[in-house]
Enzyme design. Structure first.
Site, PDB file in Angstrom:
ATOM      1  N   TYR A   1       0.763  -1.314   0.082  1.00  0.00           N
ATOM      2  CA  TYR A   1       0.068  -0.032   0.102  1.00  0.00           C
ATOM      3  C   TYR A   1       1.004   1.253   0.008  1.00  0.00           C
ATOM      4  O   TYR A   1       0.256   2.202  -0.351  1.00  0.00           O
ATOM      5  CB  TYR A   1      -0.984  -0.076   1.080  1.00  0.00           C
ATOM      6  CG  TYR A   1      -2.057  -1.050   0.967  1.00  0.00           C
ATOM      7  CD1 TYR A   1      -3.098  -0.855   0.240  1.00  0.00           C
ATOM      8  CD2 TYR A   1      -2.002  -2.246   1.845  1.00  0.00           C
ATOM      9  CE1 TYR A   1      -4.126  -1.801   0.163  1.00  0.00           C
ATOM     10  CE2 TYR A   1      -2.867  -3.297   1.695  1.00  0.00           C
ATOM     11  CZ  TYR A   1      -3.809  -3.046   0.792  1.00  0.00           C
ATOM     12  OH  TYR A   1      -4.926  -4.065   0.835  1.00  0.00           O
TER      13      TYR A   1
ATOM     14  N   HIS B   1      -9.255   2.387  -5.613  1.00  0.00           N
ATOM     15  CA  HIS B   1      -8.284   1.488  -4.954  1.00  0.00           C
ATOM     16  C   HIS B   1      -7.047   1.806  -5.150  1.00  0.00           C
ATOM     17  O   HIS B   1      -6.386   2.221  -6.221  1.00  0.00           O
ATOM     18  CB  HIS B   1      -8.675   0.017  -5.338  1.00  0.00           C
ATOM     19  CG  HIS B   1     -10.032  -0.505  -5.039  1.00  0.00           C
ATOM     20  ND1 HIS B   1     -10.314  -0.681  -4.038  1.00  0.00           N
ATOM     21  CD2 HIS B   1     -11.034  -0.596  -5.970  1.00  0.00           C
ATOM     22  CE1 HIS B   1     -11.785  -0.928  -4.223  1.00  0.00           C
ATOM     23  NE2 HIS B   1     -12.183  -0.996  -5.471  1.00  0.00           N
TER      24      HIS B   1
HETATM   25  C1  DHK Z   1      -7.785  -1.659   0.297  1.00  0.00           C
HETATM   26  C2  DHK Z   1      -8.004  -2.670   1.024  1.00  0.00           C
HETATM   27  O1  DHK Z   1      -8.059  -2.384   2.339  1.00  0.00           O
HETATM   28  C3  DHK Z   1      -8.295  -4.022   0.544  1.00  0.00           C
HETATM   29  O2  DHK Z   1      -9.343  -4.636   1.346  1.00  0.00           O
HETATM   30  C4  DHK Z   1      -8.874  -3.923  -1.015  1.00  0.00           C
HETATM   31  C5  DHK Z   1      -8.024  -1.647  -1.290  1.00  0.00           C
HETATM   32  C6  DHK Z   1      -7.958  -3.044  -1.827  1.00  0.00           C
HETATM   33  C7  DHK Z   1      -7.047  -0.772  -2.004  1.00  0.00           C
HETATM   34  O3  DHK Z   1      -6.448  -1.189  -2.735  1.00  0.00           O
HETATM   35  O4  DHK Z   1      -7.181   0.397  -1.765  1.00  0.00           O
HETATM   36  O5  DHK Z   1      -8.739  -5.338  -1.198  1.00  0.00           O
END
Ligand code: DHK
Length: 151
Positions: A26, A103
């Site tokens: 992330y 996302h």
């Molecule tokens: C964020 C999340 O918390 C995941 O559960 C999703 C998403 C994807 C993201 O890519 O921002 O699957």
């Protein structure tokens, strides 16, 4: 002067952990950083943003119901609720506002269970895999949807 359009930016479960949660997936940008960048862009675009995060499905639904009266469009990263929540999808349908789904990661390149989104059924557009910049692209697009006269 016309009042500025208000765009609600909603973040679902675990997005408060952005920056520290699985940074290899992330990234290291925090949700506060994302909010700051959205506010700066909103200023340039001439729109108001109402930026929120909750780990609770019911809270997100309450906010979506309120948005019917208080906002002109919704940007939502529903987190894990993307893949599970009919209730969130129903709330977005009832809000009757343009919705853009964001996302950070490309959910289609990840585990099979992330490939399906209930929210996509009711979204005008979906941005996935472009990192936190996705919020900015969504903001620019939604500002133009709610105000087609925007330069
Ligand atoms: C964020 C999340 O918390 C995941 O559960 C999703 C998403 C994807 C993201 O890519 O921002 O699957």
């Amino acid at each position: 002067m016309e009042p500025k359009p208000t765009l609600l930016i909603l973040n679902g479960p675990n997005l408060n952990m952005l920056g520290t949660r699985q940074p290899e997936i992330y990234g290291r940008t925090t949700l506060a950083d994302v909010e700051g960048e959205c506010r700066a862009l909103a200023e340039d675009l001439g729109v108001e943003v109402d930026f929120r995060q909750s780990n609770h499905e019911g809270q997100l639904i309450d906010w979506i119901q309120e948005a019917r009266r208080t906002a002109d469009g919704i940007i939502i990263n529903p987190g894990g609720l993307t893949h599970t929540s009919v209730a969130l999808m129903d709330a977005l349908t009832a809000a009757d506002l343009p919705v853009i789904e964001v996302h950070i990661t490309n959910i289609h390149a990840r585990e099979e269970f992330r490939h399906h989104s209930y929210v996509s059924r009711v979204a005008k557009g979906v941005i996935a895999g472009l990192g936190p910049q996705g919020y900015l692209f969504a903001l620019e697009a939604l500002a133009r949807i709610v105000d087609p006269d925007l330069e």
